[in-house]
Design a protein around this motif. Sequence first.
Motif, PDB file in Angstrom:
ATOM      1  N   ILE A 144       0.826  -1.206   0.000  1.00 37.72           N
ATOM      2  CA  ILE A 144       0.000   0.000   0.000  1.00 37.72           C
ATOM      3  C   ILE A 144       0.862   1.258   0.000  1.00 37.72           C
ATOM      4  O   ILE A 144       0.680   2.155  -0.820  1.00 37.72           O
ATOM      5  CB  ILE A 144      -0.970   0.003   1.199  1.00 37.72           C
ATOM      6  CG1 ILE A 144      -1.948  -1.177   1.084  1.00 37.72           C
ATOM      7  CG2 ILE A 144      -1.733   1.333   1.281  1.00 37.72           C
ATOM      8  CD1 ILE A 144      -2.788  -1.404   2.318  1.00 37.72           C
ATOM      9  N   ASN A 145       1.805   1.328   0.941  1.00 39.76           N
ATOM     10  CA  ASN A 145       2.709   2.490   0.994  1.00 39.76           C
ATOM     11  C   ASN A 145       4.134   2.088   1.387  1.00 39.76           C
ATOM     12  O   ASN A 145       4.933   2.938   1.752  1.00 39.76           O
ATOM     13  CB  ASN A 145       2.170   3.558   1.951  1.00 39.76           C
ATOM     14  CG  ASN A 145       2.006   3.033   3.378  1.00 39.76           C
ATOM     15  OD1 ASN A 145       2.669   2.084   3.801  1.00 39.76           O
ATOM     16  ND2 ASN A 145       1.125   3.664   4.132  1.00 39.76           N
ATOM     17  N   SER A 146       4.443   0.803   1.307  1.00 41.98           N
ATOM     18  CA  SER A 146       5.724   0.278   1.783  1.00 41.98           C
ATOM     19  C   SER A 146       6.919   0.738   0.956  1.00 41.98           C
ATOM     20  O   SER A 146       8.067   0.593   1.385  1.00 41.98           O
ATOM     21  CB  SER A 146       5.677  -1.251   1.830  1.00 41.98           C
ATOM     22  OG  SER A 146       5.236  -1.787   0.596  1.00 41.98           O
ATOM     23  N   ASN A 147       6.683   1.301  -0.214  1.00 47.15           N
ATOM     24  CA  ASN A 147       7.778   1.802  -1.048  1.00 47.15           C
ATOM     25  C   ASN A 147       8.044   3.289  -0.836  1.00 47.15           C
ATOM     26  O   ASN A 147       8.775   3.904  -1.621  1.00 47.15           O
ATOM     27  CB  ASN A 147       7.473   1.557  -2.528  1.00 47.15           C
ATOM     28  CG  ASN A 147       7.574   0.096  -2.908  1.00 47.15           C
ATOM     29  OD1 ASN A 147       8.347  -0.659  -2.320  1.00 47.15           O
ATOM     30  ND2 ASN A 147       6.779  -0.327  -3.885  1.00 47.15           N
ATOM     31  N   ALA A 148       7.461   3.854   0.205  1.00 49.42           N
ATOM     32  CA  ALA A 148       7.581   5.300   0.414  1.00 49.42           C
ATOM     33  C   ALA A 148       9.028   5.773   0.491  1.00 49.42           C
ATOM     34  O   ALA A 148       9.389   6.800  -0.100  1.00 49.42           O
ATOM     35  CB  ALA A 148       6.828   5.714   1.678  1.00 49.42           C
ATOM     36  N   MET A 149       9.862   5.040   1.202  1.00 50.47           N
ATOM     37  CA  MET A 149      11.267   5.448   1.323  1.00 50.47           C
ATOM     38  C   MET A 149      11.974   5.386  -0.022  1.00 50.47           C
ATOM     39  O   MET A 149      12.684   6.314  -0.415  1.00 50.47           O
ATOM     40  CB  MET A 149      11.970   4.561   2.345  1.00 50.47           C
ATOM     41  CG  MET A 149      11.455   4.704   3.766  1.00 50.47           C
ATOM     42  SD  MET A 149      12.004   6.225   4.574  1.00 50.47           S
ATOM     43  CE  MET A 149      13.673   5.774   5.027  1.00 50.47           C
ATOM     44  N   ASN A 204     -10.664   8.217  -0.780  1.00 46.68           N
ATOM     45  CA  ASN A 204     -11.824   7.449  -1.249  1.00 46.68           C
ATOM     46  C   ASN A 204     -11.349   6.264  -2.092  1.00 46.68           C
ATOM     47  O   ASN A 204     -11.299   6.342  -3.322  1.00 46.68           O
ATOM     48  CB  ASN A 204     -12.759   8.350  -2.064  1.00 46.68           C
ATOM     49  CG  ASN A 204     -13.476   9.374  -1.203  1.00 46.68           C
ATOM     50  OD1 ASN A 204     -13.810   9.098  -0.060  1.00 46.68           O
ATOM     51  ND2 ASN A 204     -13.699  10.555  -1.748  1.00 46.68           N
ATOM     52  N   ASP A 205     -10.992   5.196  -1.429  1.00 46.85           N
ATOM     53  CA  ASP A 205     -10.498   4.002  -2.110  1.00 46.85           C
ATOM     54  C   ASP A 205     -10.874   2.783  -1.271  1.00 46.85           C
ATOM     55  O   ASP A 205     -10.193   2.442  -0.310  1.00 46.85           O
ATOM     56  CB  ASP A 205      -8.986   4.072  -2.303  1.00 46.85           C
ATOM     57  CG  ASP A 205      -8.443   2.921  -3.134  1.00 46.85           C
ATOM     58  OD1 ASP A 205      -9.159   1.921  -3.310  1.00 46.85           O
ATOM     59  OD2 ASP A 205      -7.300   3.014  -3.604  1.00 46.85           O
ATOM     60  N   GLU A 206     -11.968   2.138  -1.644  1.00 46.27           N
ATOM     61  CA  GLU A 206     -12.471   1.005  -0.868  1.00 46.27           C
ATOM     62  C   GLU A 206     -11.473  -0.145  -0.832  1.00 46.27           C
ATOM     63  O   GLU A 206     -11.426  -0.907   0.139  1.00 46.27           O
ATOM     64  CB  GLU A 206     -13.811   0.524  -1.433  1.00 46.27           C
ATOM     65  CG  GLU A 206     -14.966   1.484  -1.204  1.00 46.27           C
ATOM     66  CD  GLU A 206     -15.193   1.790   0.268  1.00 46.27           C
ATOM     67  OE1 GLU A 206     -15.122   0.849   1.086  1.00 46.27           O
ATOM     68  OE2 GLU A 206     -15.428   2.960   0.606  1.00 46.27           O
ATOM     69  N   SER A 207     -10.666  -0.293  -1.882  1.00 49.83           N
ATOM     70  CA  SER A 207      -9.688  -1.390  -1.904  1.00 49.83           C
ATOM     71  C   SER A 207      -8.671  -1.233  -0.787  1.00 49.83           C
ATOM     72  O   SER A 207      -8.173  -2.237  -0.252  1.00 49.83           O
ATOM     73  CB  SER A 207      -8.980  -1.453  -3.258  1.00 49.83           C
ATOM     74  OG  SER A 207      -8.190  -0.302  -3.481  1.00 49.83           O
TER      75      SER A 207
END
Length: 219
Positions: A144-149, A204-207
């Motif tokens: 989901i956001n693990s590539n932020a770094m 707004n993202d149900e997934s």
Amino acid sequence: MLKKIVLGLTLLSSLTFGIDLQTEDKIKGVYKELGIENKLNYSTFFKAIQGYNKIDGKKEGYITIIDFSKPSNEERFFVIDLENKKVNYSTYVSHGKNTGLDTAVKFSNKMNSYQSSLGFYLTINTYEGSNGYSLRLKGLEPGINSNAMDRHIVVHGADYATKEFMEKYGFLGRSLGCPAIPEDISKEVIDYIKGGTVLYINGNDESYFEKSQYISLKI
């Protein structure tokens, strides 16, 4: 002696964990005292606190909520002192250029997507980069956001994230995926939230809500 030890542990616990946010009644009480009903929906605040409660190793008592379910011409970046029930900062914030024009509609964890990523983060350290004084974010949610770094998703200041820009064009400029805030307060905000505080990006993202381990949609 035993009574003194128990009392000491109780005091230590209250100092360590601060405000009680473990029940919905407590969460509603804090939300009401913050006085942000006209800026931040309770459902968004509730989801943010749900995740906050599950995150280990955080700096207690503070949370930043970015609400990308709102258009960019509205304030949607909130820094909240949970202990003192106070909103310390309420300001504009830009989303990624491939996430949408005035409203954020598409989110990604992929490299070079130039889209924003939803979910929970911990703030890390600061540095001087191409966007000036910036704050690194550690994404806590795999896929989901693990590539932020690796994507260099950071909080930074931008001249396109200001009220003046919004009043001129009707919406804010967009970043390459970073949550960009007004330059005149960016250093102050970054220094306030750095060092392990929780940051939550809502959209707004149900997934996302189906995948996230931090949020249960049952209220």
